[in-house]
Structure formats: structure tokens, C-alpha cells
Design a protein around this motif. Sequence first.
Motif, PDB file in Angstrom:
ATOM      1  N   MET A 295      40.171  44.022  40.888  1.00 11.21           N
ATOM      2  CA  MET A 295      40.104  44.653  39.575  1.00 11.21           C
ATOM      3  C   MET A 295      38.829  45.486  39.465  1.00 11.21           C
TER       4      MET A 295
ATOM      5  N   ARG B  89      36.776  44.356  34.593  1.00 11.21           N
ATOM      6  CA  ARG B  89      36.501  42.922  34.716  1.00 11.21           C
ATOM      7  C   ARG B  89      35.393  42.489  33.744  1.00 11.21           C
TER       8      ARG B  89
ATOM      9  N   TRP C  25      36.955  41.942  30.443  1.00 11.67           N
ATOM     10  CA  TRP C  25      38.272  41.297  30.461  1.00 11.67           C
ATOM     11  C   TRP C  25      38.307  40.131  29.472  1.00 11.67           C
TER      12      TRP C  25
ATOM     13  N   PRO D   3      41.939  36.823  35.088  1.00 12.16           N
ATOM     14  CA  PRO D   3      41.846  38.227  35.507  1.00 12.16           C
ATOM     15  C   PRO D   3      42.698  38.567  36.728  1.00 12.16           C
ATOM     16  N   ASN D   4      43.256  37.543  37.379  1.00  9.76           N
ATOM     17  CA  ASN D   4      44.090  37.756  38.563  1.00  9.76           C
ATOM     18  C   ASN D   4      45.562  37.569  38.214  1.00  9.76           C
ATOM     19  N   LEU D   5      46.371  38.554  38.554  1.00 12.92           N
ATOM     20  CA  LEU D   5      47.797  38.491  38.253  1.00 12.92           C
ATOM     21  C   LEU D   5      48.507  37.586  39.257  1.00 12.92           C
TER      22      LEU D   5
ATOM     23  N   ALA E 295      52.935  41.496  34.711  1.00 15.28           N
ATOM     24  CA  ALA E 295      51.716  41.857  33.991  1.00 15.28           C
ATOM     25  C   ALA E 295      51.899  41.720  32.484  1.00 15.28           C
TER      26      ALA E 295
ATOM     27  N   SER F  98      49.753  39.021  30.353  1.00 17.64           N
ATOM     28  CA  SER F  98      48.796  39.539  29.379  1.00 17.64           C
ATOM     29  C   SER F  98      49.178  39.203  27.945  1.00 17.64           C
TER      30      SER F  98
ATOM     31  N   THR G  99      45.982  47.345  31.880  1.00 16.53           N
ATOM     32  CA  THR G  99      46.532  46.061  32.293  1.00 16.53           C
ATOM     33  C   THR G  99      46.122  45.753  33.735  1.00 16.53           C
ATOM     34  N   TYR G 100      46.645  44.702  34.277  1.00 13.32           N
ATOM     35  CA  TYR G 100      46.294  44.234  35.613  1.00 13.32           C
ATOM     36  C   TYR G 100      46.422  45.336  36.670  1.00 13.32           C
ATOM     37  N   GLU G 101      45.441  45.405  37.549  1.00 11.70           N
ATOM     38  CA  GLU G 101      45.481  46.283  38.730  1.00 11.70           C
ATOM     39  C   GLU G 101      45.723  47.754  38.365  1.00 11.70           C
TER      40      GLU G 101
END
Length: 551
Positions: free
Chosen positions: A1, A6, A9, A15-17, A231, A235, A377-379
Motif C-alpha cells: 500500500m 497507509r 488508513w 490495511p491488507n486485503l 475490497a 472496506s 480503496t485497497y491497492e
Amino acid sequence: MDERIRKDWPGNLDPNLTYFKGQKPLHEYLRDNARLNPERIAIIWYGREITYGELDDLSERFASFLSSSGVKKGERVALFLSNCPQYFIAHYGIQKIGAVVSPCSPLFKEWELEYQLTDMEAKVIVAADSLYDVVAKVQSKTKIEQIILTNYGEFLPDEPSLNVPAEICKPKPIISDVQDMLSVINDVKGSVPAVDVNMDDISLMVYTSGTTGKPKGAMLSYGNALFKTAAATQSNRILEKDIFLTVVPLYHIAGMLLGLNCPIYANASMVLLYRFDPITVLQAIDQYKCTWWYSVVPMNVAVMQVPNAGQYDISSLRTTRGTSFGINLTQEIAEAWAKFTGGCQICEGAYGLSETHTADTFMPSNAVKWGTQGIPTYETKIRIVDPETGKEKPVGEMGEIVISTPGAFKGYWNKPEESAQTLREGWIYTGDMGQLDAKNYLIFCGRFKEMIKVSGYSVFPEEVEAMLMRHEGIAQAAVTGVPDAQKGEVVKAYIVLKSGQSTHITDQNIMDWAKQRMAPYKAPRYVEFRESLPATGAGKVLRRLLKEKQN
């Protein structure tokens, strides 16, 4: 990320999907749910309960029929349906054989359907029998060889538990030379042949105008759909025990994500409605204790205006995600919604586009910022660049929104030049204007192609519309540019007044009010009152139709 993301966040989110059952197509999630929890309720359709076992079996049978009919991996199959259980059956059945789902709006007239079917080169269409006349009129002008019809009333229970729209209670017509969806499903003998599906294979083609021109087929993969579904689920803290209210059209990319894919991915249950009706929404939440609803803001406003709404117990609702179409979601509306529901939080759903399978941002439930679309959103990375030089803009400055995401589409169908223009070195150039604040919240400012140039000044319709909505007599507002000999363009506003205001408010009243509250170049020079504004099935106002009618 990205470290910038981060740093800010939300602390209540990992924080990790992660993926509930690994990285595999969503139809495999449906199969797993059916195998592990066959009796769990997947869909409630006006009182008719469809289990995960039944839903998976019906989609398996439909997949087998399509395969035996000659539909091959990679071929596009058109869906011409409103919300109904058959949409789920067809969607996952098509993808189970590696074919490509391509939704067509059930609001389409002949030329719109003809254009899309011709462009996608579809040979098969699954349609509601009430839409057959439209299909029949364009079939000879397309490559459609096989028409599969279904009736909205076929899954209705004998004694519905909710108000059923009259239009889906019509008798099933007798139509020759077409196939009936449930009949072919019931006649299936063989199983679904094994299909080697790669996560990068195209599974969905949704039509969008993109950054310019006629609608284009955005090609999305199994991997795109899984990533965005995982995601959005993580989230938004969607849980297996949630009971969804699915009202927003499934053929719309946001409705597909949050009303079709997320519940299946999470092994949740959903109450499915054919279309929005405020009283039916209240009935559904009350009777089935719905906990999660994705809406568009005019729906929430309409529900709060139902007379005697207090007779319904809607305290089960814990989360609402709303999109500002026609009416902006403000803190005042959110506070009214929380009071009306007994504590349910509503905040902006997300920013996204068809080319990314939508939901490129999300609004942290514990750190809502009004007037923004949330954080990436994630990544996902979002940059704001100068539309002419491509150089990145500083925090707080407006420019073009560009996105890097695992949800990025594979290009536009048969349009390499347009694909290359939008997809550049791993980034999607959205054609949208926006800015990022110091905490990485995205503020969406409008579309390049809808931007109005008044004496050299850039006017974004969304900004003017938001200001007009502060007028106590305005229910809805849309803004376009109209030609002007001196200024190039000036602003024209299309206004829907609140009930009982038509005799008190004139166009001059609106223009005078606006001049006092907006920069002179933003204030509307023309006002046209309307009973309603043209919109998509998801409620998004179609400014281009307003412009077409004035030309």
C-alpha cells in the motif's frame, strides 16, 4: 500500500486485503456457498425464498444449456433484464462457461439496443418477455440468433409478503420461435462442461461513454470483479450475517457490485426488489430485518417522506451507502436519516467508473468527510494531473483524476485507439476533474466533457447544482451549457421544484437568488422548470439528454 495512504488508513480496518475463499471467480464462491450451506437463503423475492443450493443449481443448468446451444468461451451474451432472480441465474450461468455477460439497460429503445447488440456482436440475448417487442424489431439488424425470454412473475410466491409492482404480475405471453428460460433449464440433462477460466479472462462487458464519444464496451475480467468485490466487502465491513436490500439496478455497475456480487461473495442473504418503491422498502426492512442498503440519495429522501412511516420498524438497518445522484448527500440529510432509522449511518458510497468496476474509493465510517468521495480503496492509487502536460498537481489543486488499480479494465471492445487514450502505462485517465486533500480524500468536481466554458472560466455542473440545491424550494437541479455570442457559453439550469412551490417561485427568482450566492459566471442565465429530470435506471441525471432537447 502507498505510504501516504497507509499513514491515514482507518484504524478500524486491516490495511491488507484478504479474500474469503481465495482468488477465484465469483461463480466459484457461489458454488462453495451452495456446497457448504445449501439451505442458506440467498434471495428473497417478494416472499419467495431461493436458497444458495437452488440458485447454484439453476445457474448450473442454465450454463449447461448455453454450452449445449453452442455458446463458447469469450462470446458475449446480452442481458436485457431489470432486477429479478433470473438476472442472478443468467449472470453466473454465463460466466460459468467462460462467456461474457453484457448488460443492456431495460430502459433502452430500439436504436439504443440495436447499437449495443451490433457493437458487441452478440448471438444470444436473455430478455424479459415484456421487452420482446424491442428485441424483435432490431433482431434482423444484428447478429442475434437466439432469444431466451423470461417472465418477471415466474418466481413470485402465491401470497407475496411485500407490495408487488403491477407490471411484473402480467400473464406470461405466448411467443413463438423463442425459448423460455425456465423451460430450457428444467429440460437440461447434462452437467456443465469443464472450462479453463483464467482470472485475466474477460467475464463482463459494460457499456460506457468513457471520456468521449459513443458508448464503448469496457472489458472487465474475473479478477477485476473479485478484487473490487473483496475490497468493497472489507472496506464496508460487510458480514455473512448481513441481510442486504438490493434495489439499485443490477445492470448498472454499482448495483452489480453491491447488490449482486458482494452478497454472494460474503455468503449473505438479500431482499431483492424489481424497482424502487418507498413503501415497499419500508416493508422489506421491517419484515426481513435488513441490515445493509446501497441506495441513491433520492431514494432515502423519498422513504423519509412516506406518510406514517413510523409504523414500520426499520431499526435493524445499520449501514446505508448512498450515491449523490440528483440530490447531494449532505450532513443534514445524513443526520435526518440517522434520526429516521434510529441510528443507521449513511455516507457517500464511492467514486468509481465502469472502466474500473467502480468503487475506487470508500468513505471510512469512522472518519466521514462531507463533500468528498472518500479515500482510495485497497491497492489503489489516485493522482491528480494537469490535463495538458500530464504533470502531477499539488495537494488541493484541481486536475484530471488518474487511477492505478487491480480493477483496471482490459480496454474497450474493438477500439484500440480509445483504449490507448484511456489506459496509459498502467494508469486510467478518467476524464474526470477532481482534487485530493491533505488526508488523501478525493473531491470529485465534474466531467471534462460536461465542463462549461463561460468567458474563459471553467464551470463544473456538479458545483452549480450543489449550490442550487441549497435553495429551500428546489427538489432537483441539473445544469448544462448553452451557446452565447459574447461569452461562448452560459449556464442553464433545469429545476424540479418541491411540491407546492410552483406558484411562488419564478425563473427570475432563481436567477436572482443565484447571482447573490455564486460568481457571476456560474450563476444560471436561463432557468427551465421540469416535472422530472431524465435519468438512468440508477438515478443518475443524463445531462446530455437535456442538451440534445435544447439543440
